[in-house]
Design an enzyme around this catalytic site. Structure first.
Site, PDB file in Angstrom:
ATOM      1  N   LYS A  75      -0.048 -14.895 -17.522  1.00  0.00           N
ATOM      2  CA  LYS A  75      -0.408 -13.583 -18.063  1.00  0.00           C
ATOM      3  C   LYS A  75      -0.560 -13.656 -19.578  1.00  0.00           C
ATOM      4  O   LYS A  75      -1.486 -13.082 -20.168  1.00  0.00           O
ATOM      5  CB  LYS A  75       0.683 -12.579 -17.696  1.00  0.00           C
ATOM      6  CG  LYS A  75       0.297 -11.127 -17.935  1.00  0.00           C
ATOM      7  CD  LYS A  75      -0.467 -10.580 -16.758  1.00  0.00           C
ATOM      8  CE  LYS A  75      -0.681  -9.092 -16.879  1.00  0.00           C
ATOM      9  NZ  LYS A  75      -1.223  -8.517 -15.656  1.00  0.00           N
TER      10      LYS A  75
ATOM     11  N   GLU B  94       5.796  -6.434 -15.374  1.00  0.00           N
ATOM     12  CA  GLU B  94       5.056  -7.250 -14.411  1.00  0.00           C
ATOM     13  C   GLU B  94       5.931  -7.589 -13.212  1.00  0.00           C
ATOM     14  O   GLU B  94       7.100  -7.961 -13.359  1.00  0.00           O
ATOM     15  CB  GLU B  94       4.602  -8.541 -15.095  1.00  0.00           C
ATOM     16  CG  GLU B  94       3.550  -9.302 -14.352  1.00  0.00           C
ATOM     17  CD  GLU B  94       2.167  -8.697 -14.491  1.00  0.00           C
ATOM     18  OE1 GLU B  94       1.291  -9.046 -13.677  1.00  0.00           O
ATOM     19  OE2 GLU B  94       1.950  -7.881 -15.407  1.00  0.00           O
ATOM     20  N   ASP B  95       5.357  -7.463 -12.026  1.00  0.00           N
ATOM     21  CA  ASP B  95       5.954  -7.966 -10.789  1.00  0.00           C
ATOM     22  C   ASP B  95       7.388  -7.478 -10.572  1.00  0.00           C
ATOM     23  O   ASP B  95       8.301  -8.260 -10.298  1.00  0.00           O
ATOM     24  CB  ASP B  95       5.899  -9.498 -10.774  1.00  0.00           C
ATOM     25  CG  ASP B  95       4.470 -10.018 -10.672  1.00  0.00           C
ATOM     26  OD1 ASP B  95       3.582  -9.222 -10.328  1.00  0.00           O
ATOM     27  OD2 ASP B  95       4.246 -11.207 -10.954  1.00  0.00           O
TER      28      ASP B  95
ATOM     29  N   ASP C 235       0.771  -3.830 -12.774  1.00  0.00           N
ATOM     30  CA  ASP C 235       0.569  -3.822 -11.323  1.00  0.00           C
ATOM     31  C   ASP C 235       0.165  -2.433 -10.833  1.00  0.00           C
ATOM     32  O   ASP C 235      -0.598  -2.300  -9.880  1.00  0.00           O
ATOM     33  CB  ASP C 235       1.830  -4.273 -10.593  1.00  0.00           C
ATOM     34  CG  ASP C 235       2.243  -5.674 -11.003  1.00  0.00           C
ATOM     35  OD1 ASP C 235       1.354  -6.532 -11.121  1.00  0.00           O
ATOM     36  OD2 ASP C 235       3.441  -5.903 -11.240  1.00  0.00           O
TER      37      ASP C 235
ATOM     38  N   ASN D 276      -4.409  -9.215  -0.811  1.00  0.00           N
ATOM     39  CA  ASN D 276      -4.643 -10.631  -1.152  1.00  0.00           C
ATOM     40  C   ASN D 276      -3.697 -11.529  -0.365  1.00  0.00           C
ATOM     41  O   ASN D 276      -2.545 -11.168  -0.155  1.00  0.00           O
ATOM     42  CB  ASN D 276      -4.421 -10.848  -2.655  1.00  0.00           C
ATOM     43  CG  ASN D 276      -5.728 -10.837  -3.429  1.00  0.00           C
ATOM     44  OD1 ASN D 276      -6.735 -11.361  -2.957  1.00  0.00           O
ATOM     45  ND2 ASN D 276      -5.717 -10.234  -4.605  1.00  0.00           N
TER      46      ASN D 276
END
Length: 600
Positions: free
Chosen positions: A102, A144-145, A170, A295
């Protein structure tokens, strides 16, 4: 055999990825100094005793940290590793390669420096305390995440406590790209956002953020139906319900995706592979937009969806299909705009500005750099091209200023940008490194009264794109040398809207009324140097540099550009033969300019 082949391919990719991350040195990041440290004085300025001066300035006025430190260009990418895409809860240490990746994207696409911060903080309170304590270090925080629903609470509390942008990519990165695709899909389908029916599969962080942003853009809550692995979000349901889903709860007897898909204009999938069955598509509205974003395998494969509904527009999260919903389309540029104006938050208006900028860019002609990311014909706005390529260099030029302006207009900019033309020039110099050198050239061209520029290689893609740019920017009046039918086909292929004879002049080397005049002029200028009448006729039919030079000599143009192909000496010989050097200039005084452009 097919399974073995896929397993081998996966194994090969894994091995390549491991080698990539390990060699020539581990990881994907390093820290470089921006100031010299070559002698004792440099050391005294960078550290003790000189460093005391900026420290005291910042103590007296904290805003000057943007002047004396890297903070205004520094983002913290923070995770606890609880919901890493495709991998689940792998923990903070195992998530470090993702966070380094990232960071690389921030630097590559927007020039933003990043520290990746992986924290051992599974609980909300500890996460909030740890991240909020980092505010003096960073100009912004990219979460993130982090798994749902904790991510909602963490972001909400941090935004309330911190005076710098906090952005959970996200959620909001995905939402911005989805919203841009929806706006363009609706435009193509001739629908309005307030009238459409939206059905989701998945009710996690990204899905709910998408719906919230679409509502901000005009979608009606009563037209939105949410489903997940427990079925429809209906009144009275208790399984995996929370306050963030509550606005979309319906008082209904419907319980499954099949029960609510009828008449849907938009399907938004952020769930699992194969959820959307082909037969369900038959019940959707005309020209439906299908966003199958699971995904690595989407809710329905594009070829299956297209077979079931040929009129459907389809987006996925994969790079091997058109219309990839990829967060890199927005997050570097949103932070670029937010950091450059010292935004204290990234608000709804800034996100909506990013949505509209991305949607508008897809409707522009693709740039030559973006076009090279595709094989075959350049995509043109339509069902196969609703959102731009992630490699379009204009993204930063459209999104960052739009975000910064929205921040200024809504009062969250602590360093408002007053001259947006200068700001865009600065961004241009980041994207196109030659901008600093070329800007005065362009300015002189705009100010010049003689603007007719003839391009010898008029059929070349680079020239066709350049012609469109010089027209849009008011730099010149282009004249192209080339066959009309070839130019028209290529303009269509590259998605350019300029028209020969309307927007630019055209010289057809195969059939032009000026042919005889050019031949006579060439014989007059070069006959004594051995150019025969027959040779002159051949040169005027076949050598575009000769045609351009003759047009310039005859006064049909004010400047010429040639030499995209072939040897420099040949082009220079023909130009010298026809035009010759200006008085006082000798042949050996003619030269070219080559530039070696560094990163700084």
């Amino acid at each position: 055999m097919e399974g073995e082949s896929k397993k081998t391919a996966r194994s090969d990719l894994d091995e390549a990825a491991l080698y990539f991350h390990k060699h020539p040195r581990p990881g994907k990041l390093e820290i470089q100094a921006t100031k010299p440290l070559g002698n004792q004085r440099d050391l005294a300025l960078a550290y003790s005793p000189g460093v005391a001066a900026p420290c005291l300035e910042i103590r007296d006025d904290p805003a000057t940290a943007a002047d004396y430190t890297a903070r205004a260009n520094l983002v913290g990418v923070v995770t606890n590793g609880s919901a890493v895409l495709g991998l689940g809860n792998i923990g903070p240490l195992a998530s470090k390669p993702v966070m380094e990746g990232k960071a690389v994207l921030f630097k590559k696409f927007a020039g933003i420096d990043v520290f990746d911060i992986e924290i051992d903080a599974p609980g909300i309170e500890r996460m909030v305390e740890t991240i909020s304590a980092l505010e003096p270090t960073f100009g912004g925080i990219n979460l993130e995440d982090i798994k749902a629903p904790e991510c909602f609470e963490v972001e909400e509390q941090l935004k309330a406590r911190m005076k710098i942008p906090v952005f959970h990519d996200d959620q909001h990165g995905t939402a911005i790209i989805v919203a841009a695709a929806v706006l363009n899909g609706l435009e193509f389908a001739g629908k309005t956002i307030s009238d459409i029916k939206i059905v989701t599969s998945g009710a996690g962080a990204a899905a709910l953020a998408c719906l919230n942003l679409l509502v901000s853009l005009g979608a009606k809550v009563e037209n939105i139906w949410v489903t997940d692995r427990f079925g429809v979000a209906y009144k009275g349901r208790t399984d995996e319900m929370d306050r963030w889903k509550d606005p979309y709860v319906k008082d209904t007897e419907a319980r499954t995706l099949a029960d609510v898909i009828s008449g849907a204009d938009v399907f938004l999938g952020l769930s699992a592979a194969g959820v959307l069955k082909p037969e369900l598509l038959q019940h959707m509205a005309p020209k439906p937009l299908i966003l199958a974003l699971a995904n690595p395998n989407p809710e329905i494969m594009p070829e299956i969806a297209r077979a079931a509904r040929p009129d459907a527009m389809i987006c996925t999260g994969r790079s091997d299909f058109p219309n990839q919903v990829n967060n890199v389309l927005c997050f570097p540029y949103i932070f670029r705009g937010a950091l450059d104006c010292g935004a204290s938050a990234i608000n709804e208006e800034m996100k909506m500005a990013a949505v509209r900028a991305i949607a508008a860019l897809a409707r522009e002609e693709p740039s030559d750099v973006a076009a090279r990311a595709y094989s075959g014909e350049t995509p043109i706005f339509g069902p196969e091209f609703l959102i731009p390529s992630p490699f379009d260099p204009r993204l930063i030029l459209r999104i960052a200023p739009a975000v910064a302006k929205a921040a200024c207009d809504t009062g969250v900019a602590t360093r408002p940008i007053t001259d947006f033309a200068a700001y865009i020039d600065k961004l241009n110099r980041f994207v196109f490194r030659s901008g600093l050198v070329m800007k005065p050239v362009f300015s002189s061209a705009k100010a010049s009264s003689a603007k007719r520029v003839i391009y010898a290689d008029g059929e070349d893609e680079r020239v066709l794109r350049a012609a469109q740019v010089v027209l849009e920017e008011g730099i010149a009046e282009p004249i192209l040398i080339g066959r009309p039918h070839v130019i028209e086909v290529r303009l269509k292929r590259y998605g350019l809207r300029i028209k020969p004879g309307v927007d630019f002049g055209l010289i057809n080397p195969e059939d032009d009324p000026r042919y005889r005049h050019y031949v006579d002029l060439l014989i007059e200028l070069a006959g004594r140097r051995g150019v025969t009448t027959e040779a002159a006729r051949t040169m005027v039919r076949t050598d575009n540099t000769v045609i351009a030079a003759l047009a310039l000599k005859r006064g049909d143009a004010d400047a010429m550009v040639c030499g995209l192909e072939g040897r420099f000496e040949r082009h220079l010989r023909n130009v010298t033969l026809i035009i010759g050097p200006r008085a006082g200039i000798k042949d050996h005084d003619l030269s070219t300019l080559s530039m070696l452009i560094s990163q700084r």
